[in-house]
Design a protein around this motif. Sequence first.
Motif, PDB file in Angstrom:
ATOM      1  N   GLY A 252       0.803  -1.215   0.000  1.00  0.00           N
ATOM      2  CA  GLY A 252       0.000   0.000   0.000  1.00  0.00           C
ATOM      3  C   GLY A 252       0.834   1.261   0.000  1.00  0.00           C
ATOM      4  N   TYR A 253       1.860   1.319   0.836  1.00  0.00           N
ATOM      5  CA  TYR A 253       2.639   2.561   0.914  1.00  0.00           C
ATOM      6  C   TYR A 253       3.587   2.730  -0.269  1.00  0.00           C
ATOM      7  CZ  TYR A 253       0.445   3.884   5.173  1.00  0.00           C
ATOM      8  OH  TYR A 253      -0.512   4.284   6.074  1.00  0.00           O
ATOM      9  N   ALA A 254       4.095   1.638  -0.819  1.00  0.00           N
ATOM     10  CA  ALA A 254       4.878   1.764  -2.050  1.00  0.00           C
ATOM     11  C   ALA A 254       4.003   2.287  -3.182  1.00  0.00           C
ATOM     12  CB  ALA A 254       5.492   0.415  -2.423  1.00  0.00           C
ATOM     13  N   MET A 255       2.775   1.764  -3.268  1.00  0.00           N
ATOM     14  CA  MET A 255       1.830   2.208  -4.296  1.00  0.00           C
ATOM     15  C   MET A 255       1.400   3.652  -4.076  1.00  0.00           C
ATOM     16  SD  MET A 255      -1.679   2.802  -4.429  1.00  0.00           S
ATOM     17  CE  MET A 255      -2.283   1.750  -3.109  1.00  0.00           C
ATOM     18  N   ALA A 315       6.611  -9.749  -2.662  1.00  0.00           N
ATOM     19  CA  ALA A 315       7.469  -9.711  -3.841  1.00  0.00           C
ATOM     20  C   ALA A 315       7.037  -8.614  -4.807  1.00  0.00           C
ATOM     21  CB  ALA A 315       7.450 -11.066  -4.545  1.00  0.00           C
ATOM     22  N   SER A 316       5.749  -8.522  -5.067  1.00  0.00           N
ATOM     23  CA  SER A 316       5.255  -7.497  -5.986  1.00  0.00           C
ATOM     24  C   SER A 316       5.530  -6.105  -5.441  1.00  0.00           C
ATOM     25  CB  SER A 316       3.757  -7.697  -6.223  1.00  0.00           C
ATOM     26  OG  SER A 316       3.276  -6.812  -7.214  1.00  0.00           O
ATOM     27  N   ALA A 317       5.303  -5.939  -4.138  1.00  0.00           N
ATOM     28  CA  ALA A 317       5.522  -4.638  -3.503  1.00  0.00           C
ATOM     29  C   ALA A 317       6.993  -4.239  -3.543  1.00  0.00           C
ATOM     30  CB  ALA A 317       5.026  -4.683  -2.064  1.00  0.00           C
ATOM     31  N   LEU A 318       7.881  -5.184  -3.251  1.00  0.00           N
ATOM     32  CA  LEU A 318       9.312  -4.869  -3.240  1.00  0.00           C
ATOM     33  C   LEU A 318       9.827  -4.525  -4.630  1.00  0.00           C
ATOM     34  CD1 LEU A 318      10.713  -7.526  -0.729  1.00  0.00           C
ATOM     35  CD2 LEU A 318      10.496  -5.059  -0.364  1.00  0.00           C
ATOM     36  N   LEU A 319       9.307  -5.189  -5.642  1.00  0.00           N
ATOM     37  CA  LEU A 319       9.720  -4.839  -7.008  1.00  0.00           C
ATOM     38  C   LEU A 319       9.287  -3.423  -7.352  1.00  0.00           C
ATOM     39  CD1 LEU A 319       8.986  -8.214  -8.812  1.00  0.00           C
ATOM     40  CD2 LEU A 319      11.238  -7.171  -8.448  1.00  0.00           C
ATOM     41  N   ASN A 320       8.087  -3.055  -6.945  1.00  0.00           N
ATOM     42  CA  ASN A 320       7.624  -1.688  -7.154  1.00  0.00           C
ATOM     43  C   ASN A 320       8.498  -0.706  -6.385  1.00  0.00           C
ATOM     44  OD1 ASN A 320       6.070   0.504  -7.954  1.00  0.00           O
ATOM     45  ND2 ASN A 320       4.464   0.120  -6.458  1.00  0.00           N
ATOM     46  N   LEU A 321       8.770  -1.016  -5.122  1.00  0.00           N
ATOM     47  CA  LEU A 321       9.592  -0.138  -4.295  1.00  0.00           C
ATOM     48  C   LEU A 321      11.003  -0.013  -4.845  1.00  0.00           C
ATOM     49  CD1 LEU A 321       9.829   1.544  -1.700  1.00  0.00           C
ATOM     50  CD2 LEU A 321      10.351  -0.586  -0.468  1.00  0.00           C
ATOM     51  N   GLY A 328      17.682   0.556  -4.502  1.00  0.00           N
ATOM     52  CA  GLY A 328      16.627  -0.442  -4.601  1.00  0.00           C
ATOM     53  C   GLY A 328      17.096  -1.854  -4.883  1.00  0.00           C
ATOM     54  N   GLN A 329      18.405  -2.038  -5.077  1.00  0.00           N
ATOM     55  CA  GLN A 329      18.913  -3.372  -5.388  1.00  0.00           C
ATOM     56  C   GLN A 329      18.517  -4.399  -4.326  1.00  0.00           C
ATOM     57  OE1 GLN A 329      21.003  -4.186  -8.240  1.00  0.00           O
ATOM     58  NE2 GLN A 329      20.412  -6.253  -7.629  1.00  0.00           N
ATOM     59  N   LYS A 330      18.578  -4.012  -3.055  1.00  0.00           N
ATOM     60  CA  LYS A 330      18.265  -4.970  -1.986  1.00  0.00           C
ATOM     61  C   LYS A 330      16.812  -5.411  -2.048  1.00  0.00           C
ATOM     62  CE  LYS A 330      17.539  -1.300   1.535  1.00  0.00           C
ATOM     63  NZ  LYS A 330      18.000  -0.155   0.698  1.00  0.00           N
ATOM     64  N   TYR A 331      15.935  -4.528  -2.474  1.00  0.00           N
ATOM     65  CA  TYR A 331      14.524  -4.895  -2.594  1.00  0.00           C
ATOM     66  C   TYR A 331      14.312  -5.813  -3.792  1.00  0.00           C
ATOM     67  CZ  TYR A 331      14.063  -0.880   0.544  1.00  0.00           C
ATOM     68  OH  TYR A 331      14.190  -0.005   1.589  1.00  0.00           O
ATOM     69  N   PHE A 332      14.977  -5.498  -4.888  1.00  0.00           N
ATOM     70  CA  PHE A 332      14.885  -6.349  -6.066  1.00  0.00           C
ATOM     71  C   PHE A 332      15.404  -7.751  -5.760  1.00  0.00           C
ATOM     72  CE2 PHE A 332      16.780  -8.416  -9.695  1.00  0.00           C
ATOM     73  CZ  PHE A 332      15.785  -8.368 -10.636  1.00  0.00           C
ATOM     74  N   ASP A 333      16.555  -7.837  -5.119  1.00  0.00           N
ATOM     75  CA  ASP A 333      17.154  -9.137  -4.816  1.00  0.00           C
ATOM     76  C   ASP A 333      16.240  -9.984  -3.940  1.00  0.00           C
ATOM     77  OD1 ASP A 333      19.367  -8.390  -6.265  1.00  0.00           O
ATOM     78  OD2 ASP A 333      20.651  -7.999  -4.520  1.00  0.00           O
ATOM     79  N   LEU A 384       1.442 -13.543 -10.166  1.00  0.00           N
ATOM     80  CA  LEU A 384       1.486 -13.159 -11.574  1.00  0.00           C
ATOM     81  C   LEU A 384       1.868 -11.693 -11.737  1.00  0.00           C
ATOM     82  CD1 LEU A 384      -1.710 -15.049 -12.729  1.00  0.00           C
ATOM     83  CD2 LEU A 384       0.609 -15.534 -13.491  1.00  0.00           C
ATOM     84  N   GLU A 385       1.329 -10.835 -10.883  1.00  0.00           N
ATOM     85  CA  GLU A 385       1.686  -9.421 -10.950  1.00  0.00           C
ATOM     86  C   GLU A 385       3.169  -9.224 -10.675  1.00  0.00           C
ATOM     87  OE1 GLU A 385      -0.718  -5.799  -9.368  1.00  0.00           O
ATOM     88  OE2 GLU A 385       0.731  -6.312  -7.803  1.00  0.00           O
ATOM     89  N   ALA A 386       3.682  -9.938  -9.684  1.00  0.00           N
ATOM     90  CA  ALA A 386       5.103  -9.829  -9.379  1.00  0.00           C
ATOM     91  C   ALA A 386       5.956 -10.310 -10.545  1.00  0.00           C
ATOM     92  CB  ALA A 386       5.425 -10.628  -8.112  1.00  0.00           C
TER      93      ALA A 386
END
Length: 401
Positions: A252-255, A315-321, A328-333, A384-386
């Motif tokens: 929610g907060y990333a969005m 996972a979906s939220a972290l990719l967005n963040l 942001g590399q740590k969130y992607f990883d 699927l979104e992630a």
Amino acid sequence: MKKTLSTLLFTAAIAFNGYAQNNKTAEPWLKKATAVIDYQLKQAGATYRPGHNPRSTNPDGSVRLADYKDWTTGFFPGSLWYGYELTGDQELANQAKRFTLALDSARYITNTHDVGFMLYSSYGNAYRITGDKSYLPALADGAQNLYNRFDSKVGAIRSWDFSWWKFPVIIDNMMNLEYLYWASEQFKKPEYAGAASTHASTTLKNHFRKDYSSYHVIDYDPKTGKVIAKRTHQGVTDESAWARGQAWALYGYAMCNENAKNEKFLAQAENIAKFIMNHPTMPKDKVPVWDFDVHNAQDIEEKAPRDASAAAVIASALLNLSTQVKDGQKYFDYAEDILESLSSDEYLAKAGENNFFILKHSVGAFLYNSEIDTPLDYADYYYLEALKRYVAITGNKNINK
């Protein structure tokens, strides 16, 4: 091998319709997952009847279905739309349209915030992908009904109309703010975005503990706007960190920052991410148990049911963040690790099994002995979104080759 996020973001910047314009070879786990997704969704679309959507599996192995009034009903059509985007399979688009249009009556529902889940996941994705304006009237009605639940004195959108609470607001409600942000721009209704941001600010103030974990339910006095009680409807205790609730909060907060460009929202998203990623009871495969504070935490991987739905949302939220911050590399990883886990044999169904759901091992409502260690339609949807976000960032376009 991990990728350098700056390179990935450059790739994503030249993406068209969610896909990077290159011919990068997909990882084996992603190709495998996509093949399963395509098969399961096509079989599900051919097996189930529009308006009676697959929600989960009952203890006896039968399928629990959701009609248009069920809060989860939009996720299956949404999964079909995402599946179409991931695979390019036109049959999925055809099925997605059928299952979406069967939910038209949801536009008239006024007694819950869940119209965001119902309509934005289905009709919202339908319009985003096709540009067909015939989807807009239902979206307009639903957005107005969601906005009508906003109370300016409380500064929030009422979640439920259950009689034992005065004005309940659940952390899940953060997810439906995306519908209002989109509708605000689409229908030229600035008050929608204003309500969404106010709700996020009120939730930020009242829903979180010092460690940035979230309560599930805050009950407000509608006459004064003051907090009456801080409770749970899903977690082990009022003070526990229900896993999917923490996932809803992060997403929610990333969005919200993505839409409102509010530094407080971004900081909150990062703080919640830190709580989740560094939690001592998070299993090695990064698929959390249903509540971070469940008993027997020292044996958590063996004794507590996992919740793949929480992992998919995280996972979906972290990719967005990851795309909103410099480091942001740590969130992607972390998100990539989750997706690899969910795409393993432990969580990913075999083609033709699992009643044609995609993921196994989710938890709906443990305290009520409901949907425990079962597939869930929203686990599939956010998985699927992630994956779609992962593909957009990495440029893994040739996932079917």
